[in-house]
Design a protein around this motif. Structure first.
Motif, mmCIF file in Angstrom:
data_model
loop_
_atom_site.group_PDB
_atom_site.id
_atom_site.type_symbol
_atom_site.label_atom_id
_atom_site.label_comp_id
_atom_site.label_asym_id
_atom_site.label_seq_id
_atom_site.Cartn_x
_atom_site.Cartn_y
_atom_site.Cartn_z
ATOM 1 N N TRP A 12 -47.247 -59.079 116.177
ATOM 2 C CA TRP A 12 -48.177 -59.315 114.228
ATOM 3 C C TRP A 12 -49.242 -58.023 114.207
ATOM 4 C CZ3 TRP A 12 -45.226 -61.325 110.879
ATOM 5 C CH2 TRP A 12 -46.471 -61.435 109.701
ATOM 6 N N ASP A 13 -48.925 -57.249 113.058
ATOM 7 C CA ASP A 13 -49.573 -56.159 113.174
ATOM 8 C C ASP A 13 -49.617 -55.613 111.547
ATOM 9 O OD1 ASP A 13 -47.249 -54.842 112.617
ATOM 10 O OD2 ASP A 13 -47.149 -53.198 113.160
ATOM 11 N N THR A 15 -48.175 -55.509 109.635
ATOM 12 C CA THR A 15 -47.434 -54.647 108.663
ATOM 13 C C THR A 15 -46.240 -55.253 107.935
ATOM 14 O OG1 THR A 15 -46.134 -53.837 110.466
ATOM 15 C CG2 THR A 15 -48.308 -52.600 109.842
ATOM 16 N N ILE A 16 -45.560 -54.010 107.332
ATOM 17 C CA ILE A 16 -44.607 -54.521 106.226
ATOM 18 C C ILE A 16 -43.146 -55.254 107.885
ATOM 19 C CG2 ILE A 16 -43.635 -52.103 106.194
ATOM 20 C CD1 ILE A 16 -42.848 -54.987 103.909
ATOM 21 N N GLU A 19 -43.637 -57.961 108.969
ATOM 22 C CA GLU A 19 -42.983 -58.911 108.091
ATOM 23 C C GLU A 19 -41.924 -58.921 107.895
ATOM 24 O OE1 GLU A 19 -43.800 -61.640 104.735
ATOM 25 O OE2 GLU A 19 -45.363 -60.737 105.898
ATOM 26 N N TYR A 42 -50.997 -61.300 117.615
ATOM 27 C CA TYR A 42 -51.547 -59.604 117.822
ATOM 28 C C TYR A 42 -52.075 -59.174 118.866
ATOM 29 C CZ TYR A 42 -55.056 -55.509 115.980
ATOM 30 O OH TYR A 42 -55.422 -54.411 115.933
ATOM 31 N N LYS A 54 -56.436 -51.535 115.657
ATOM 32 C CA LYS A 54 -56.819 -51.299 113.966
ATOM 33 C C LYS A 54 -58.112 -51.865 113.709
ATOM 34 C CE LYS A 54 -55.265 -49.905 109.396
ATOM 35 N NZ LYS A 54 -54.181 -50.003 109.059
ATOM 36 N N HIS A 109 -40.539 -49.078 113.464
ATOM 37 C CA HIS A 109 -40.548 -48.451 112.256
ATOM 38 C C HIS A 109 -39.031 -47.306 111.576
ATOM 39 C CE1 HIS A 109 -45.284 -48.973 110.057
ATOM 40 N NE2 HIS A 109 -45.063 -49.642 111.344
ATOM 41 N N GLY A 113 -43.461 -43.221 114.253
ATOM 42 C CA GLY A 113 -44.289 -44.180 114.701
ATOM 43 C C GLY A 113 -44.752 -44.853 116.057
ATOM 44 N N LYS A 116 -45.916 -49.730 114.980
ATOM 45 C CA LYS A 116 -45.019 -48.738 114.491
ATOM 46 C C LYS A 116 -43.535 -48.320 115.668
ATOM 47 C CE LYS A 116 -48.487 -46.736 111.759
ATOM 48 N NZ LYS A 116 -49.598 -46.026 111.334
#
Length: 279
Positions: A12-13, A15-16, A19, A42, A54, A109, A113, A116
């Motif tokens: 889990w980061d 991002t879409i 999701e 995470y 991040k 991605h 990425g 990513k």
């Protein structure tokens, strides 16, 4: 006897693409009668080339708390959350094994990425894992998933194990298996392919599963043909086995399965490693 729980782990980061992985997990959970536990992980990166995360642990904890509440309200499910520190390329697979996850569902991605994750980066996370990785590039297109599974079968002994993985998931999701074979360049290779096909026929039919054999065309790469077949039959999944004893050269220049993992058709890919299953 205790009821079996299917555990799905999602890197889990926030991002879409993460999701998207969650949406796939929710879809898969609807196809299984046993309980399913969906867990988010995470990783705070403390090693490797990209060793700065991040978000701090405090920030990530607060964001996970908010996401857990949102997911409960939006999807009607309760997820568990975890925060770990470590090298991204080792921590995910190690935690998956230690927590006895059945499947890691990882969003990427596509062609670009980093976390990513894609291409050789995704392959580096997957390689050596005892737990299969389902790599997805976008959200599910329909509620009914895995109705058609494409599985390349070549000449390696490890292909028999991949066939067993295909049988496991075809049984679980009531899927039809589509086996595609390459054009052999000599009689010895063809014999090995034929041996693997005989193994596939014997074991797939023993489980009462529907299946079909497809021959690849000449003049194109086998990996390209695998993706083309999946597109033509509107397959929901491609199953690949990672290169045995993968090394730095494969990460830099790309193992054969890398093209399939980051396929432009954005078809989900189940990645399994040699030596991780016996039926």
């Amino acid at each position: 006897m205790a009821e079996k729980v299917h555990k799905y782990l999602i890197p889990w980061d926030f991002t879409i693409v993460a999701e998207n992985a969650l949406k796939h997990a929710v879809n898969l959970s609807k196809l299984i009668t046993d309980p399913v536990s969906i867990e988010l992980l995470y990783v705070i990166q403390t090693g490797g080339l990209f060793n700065k995360s991040k978000y701090s642990k405090t920030e990530a904890s607060e964001m996970l708390h908010d996401d857990k509440k949102r997911i409960s309200e939006e999807y009607g499910i309760e997820v568990k959350t975890h925060i770990l520190e470590g090298n991204l390329f080792n921590t995910i697979s190690e935690f998956a094994s230690e927590s006895e996850a059945e499947l890691v569902i990882m969003g990427t991605h596509g062609i670009k990425g980093v976390q990513k994750l894609t291409g050789s980066w995704a392959l580096k996370v997957i390689a050596g894992s005892e737990v299969p990785f389902l790599v997805v590039q976008e959200e599910p297109k329909k509620d009914k998933v895995f109705s058609h599974i494409v599985m390349p079968v070549e000449f390696r002994d490890e292909d028999k194990e991949k066939i067993n993985w295909g049988i496991r998931y075809a049984k679980l999701f009531n899927s039809k298996l589509h086996i595609i074979i390459p054009n052999a360049f000599d009689s010895g290779v063809q014999q090995k392919i034929n041996n693997n096909l005989a193994f596939a026929k014997r074991n797939i039919e023993a489980h009462g599963l529907e299946w079909e054999i497809h021959n690849s065309s000449k003049g194109k790469s086998f990996q390209e043909e695998v993706v083309n077949l999946a597109v033509d039959i509107e397959a929901d999944l491609i199953i690949v086995m990672t290169t045995p004893n993968i090394d730095l050269t494969d990460f830099v220049f790309g193992a054969q399965e890398q093209y399939i993992i980051a396929n432009k058709a954005r078809i989900p890919v189940l990645c399994v490693n040699p030596g991780t299953l016996g039926i």
